[in-house]
Scaffold this active site. Structure first.
Site, mmCIF file in Angstrom:
data_model
loop_
_atom_site.group_PDB
_atom_site.id
_atom_site.type_symbol
_atom_site.label_atom_id
_atom_site.label_comp_id
_atom_site.label_asym_id
_atom_site.label_seq_id
_atom_site.Cartn_x
_atom_site.Cartn_y
_atom_site.Cartn_z
ATOM 1 N N CYS A 3 0.738 -1.185 0.083
ATOM 2 C CA CYS A 3 0.070 0.235 -0.120
ATOM 3 C C CYS A 3 1.042 1.238 -0.182
ATOM 4 C CB CYS A 3 -0.839 -0.123 1.028
ATOM 5 S SG CYS A 3 -1.418 1.628 1.454
ATOM 6 N N ASP A 29 0.336 16.598 -1.758
ATOM 7 C CA ASP A 29 0.039 15.664 -2.895
ATOM 8 C C ASP A 29 1.035 15.890 -3.809
ATOM 9 O OD1 ASP A 29 -2.716 14.254 -3.943
ATOM 10 O OD2 ASP A 29 -1.139 14.626 -5.600
ATOM 11 N N ASN A 85 -12.650 10.339 -2.400
ATOM 12 C CA ASN A 85 -12.987 9.542 -3.549
ATOM 13 C C ASN A 85 -13.253 8.009 -3.087
ATOM 14 O OD1 ASN A 85 -12.813 11.674 -5.232
ATOM 15 N ND2 ASN A 85 -10.720 11.532 -5.586
ATOM 16 N N GLY A 91 -13.678 7.355 -8.194
ATOM 17 C CA GLY A 91 -12.338 7.668 -8.812
ATOM 18 C C GLY A 91 -11.203 7.671 -7.946
ATOM 19 N N THR A 93 -7.784 6.005 -6.580
ATOM 20 C CA THR A 93 -6.811 5.385 -7.016
ATOM 21 C C THR A 93 -5.711 4.968 -6.163
ATOM 22 O OG1 THR A 93 -5.348 7.543 -7.235
ATOM 23 C CG2 THR A 93 -6.952 7.080 -9.054
ATOM 24 N N HIS A 96 -6.047 3.453 0.305
ATOM 25 C CA HIS A 96 -6.015 3.830 1.830
ATOM 26 C C HIS A 96 -6.602 4.916 2.159
ATOM 27 C CE1 HIS A 96 -3.037 3.722 5.381
ATOM 28 N NE2 HIS A 96 -4.126 4.888 5.454
ATOM 29 N N HIS A 98 -8.303 8.264 2.629
ATOM 30 C CA HIS A 98 -7.624 9.730 2.603
ATOM 31 C C HIS A 98 -8.629 10.628 2.240
ATOM 32 C CE1 HIS A 98 -7.172 8.033 -1.597
ATOM 33 N NE2 HIS A 98 -7.085 9.137 -1.903
HETATM 34 P P1 5GP Z 1 -7.315 9.362 -5.005
HETATM 35 O O1 5GP Z 1 -7.253 9.538 -6.777
HETATM 36 O O2 5GP Z 1 -6.939 8.131 -4.845
HETATM 37 O O3 5GP Z 1 -8.647 10.071 -4.269
HETATM 38 O O4 5GP Z 1 -6.148 10.265 -4.536
HETATM 39 C C1 5GP Z 1 -4.759 9.529 -4.640
HETATM 40 C C2 5GP Z 1 -3.942 10.874 -4.499
HETATM 41 O O5 5GP Z 1 -2.484 10.477 -4.200
HETATM 42 C C3 5GP Z 1 -3.627 11.644 -6.168
HETATM 43 O O6 5GP Z 1 -4.205 12.921 -5.651
HETATM 44 C C4 5GP Z 1 -2.272 11.608 -6.255
HETATM 45 O O7 5GP Z 1 -1.505 12.670 -6.942
HETATM 46 C C5 5GP Z 1 -1.554 11.258 -5.071
HETATM 47 N N1 5GP Z 1 -0.401 10.570 -4.767
HETATM 48 C C6 5GP Z 1 -0.140 9.375 -5.669
HETATM 49 N N2 5GP Z 1 1.282 8.766 -5.294
HETATM 50 C C7 5GP Z 1 1.570 9.793 -4.544
HETATM 51 C C8 5GP Z 1 2.947 9.634 -3.771
HETATM 52 O O8 5GP Z 1 3.847 8.954 -4.101
HETATM 53 N N3 5GP Z 1 3.103 10.896 -3.062
HETATM 54 C C9 5GP Z 1 2.251 11.607 -2.898
HETATM 55 N N4 5GP Z 1 2.431 12.698 -1.940
HETATM 56 N N5 5GP Z 1 0.958 11.627 -3.343
HETATM 57 C C10 5GP Z 1 0.709 10.704 -4.149
HETATM 58 ZN ZN ZN Z 2 -2.209 1.660 3.766
#
Ligand code: 5GP
Ligand code: ZN
Length: 112
Positions: A3, A29, A85, A91, A93, A96, A98
């Site tokens: 993860c 982010d 999300n 949506g 990605t 975990h 957040h």
């Molecule tokens: P989701 O799309 O799941 O709601 O948000 C995941 C977020 O994690 C995205 O906005 C993406 O830019 C961010 N993210 C993905 N990989 C990393 C990383 O390695 N470091 C940081 N700081 N953010 C990440």
């Molecule tokens: Zn996790």
């Protein structure tokens, strides 16, 4: 566990931390969608909002209890948006739980 955010919590993957305590972590982010874009996560692995229940919901309240402090430190006095999300149709990605804390400008049209 494979993860990404657990690896950030463990320090296996570096992050730009904004706030940390024993229960939660907030970090910038990697691909900001607004001038200020911070991710807030529980240190406990919860896959998504759909996995929150009576046994793990206190940390969600803890996150929300710290959001005003984090927002103040980030200079978001004029407001901000919090987004979660959830799973594929939402949506999500990174699997975990957040919360996106978005601000630093007047945000555009609302989805809801
Ligand atoms: P989701 O799309 O799941 O709601 O948000 C995941 C977020 O994690 C995205 O906005 C993406 O830019 C961010 N993210 C993905 N990989 C990393 C990383 O390695 N470091 C940081 N700081 N953010 C990440
Ligand atoms: Zn996790």
């Amino acid at each position: 566990m494979d993860c990404l955010f657990c690896k950030i919590i463990n320090g296996d993957i570096p992050s730009n931390k904004v706030y940390e305590d024993e229960k939660i972590l907030a970090f910038y982010d990697i691909a900001p969608q607004t001038p200020t874009h911070v991710i807030i996560i529980p240190k406990q692995h919860i896959t998504c909002a759909d996995e929150v229940d009576e046994t793990n919901c206190l940390v969600v309240g803890h996150i929300f209890s710290k959001i005003p402090l984090i927002a103040k430190e980030l200079g978001l006095e004029d407001g901000y948006r919090i987004i979660n999300n959830c799973k594929e149709d939402g949506g999500q990605t990174v699997m975990h739980l957040h919360f996106h804390l978005l601000g630093g400008k007047k945000l555009g049209e609302k989805i809801v």
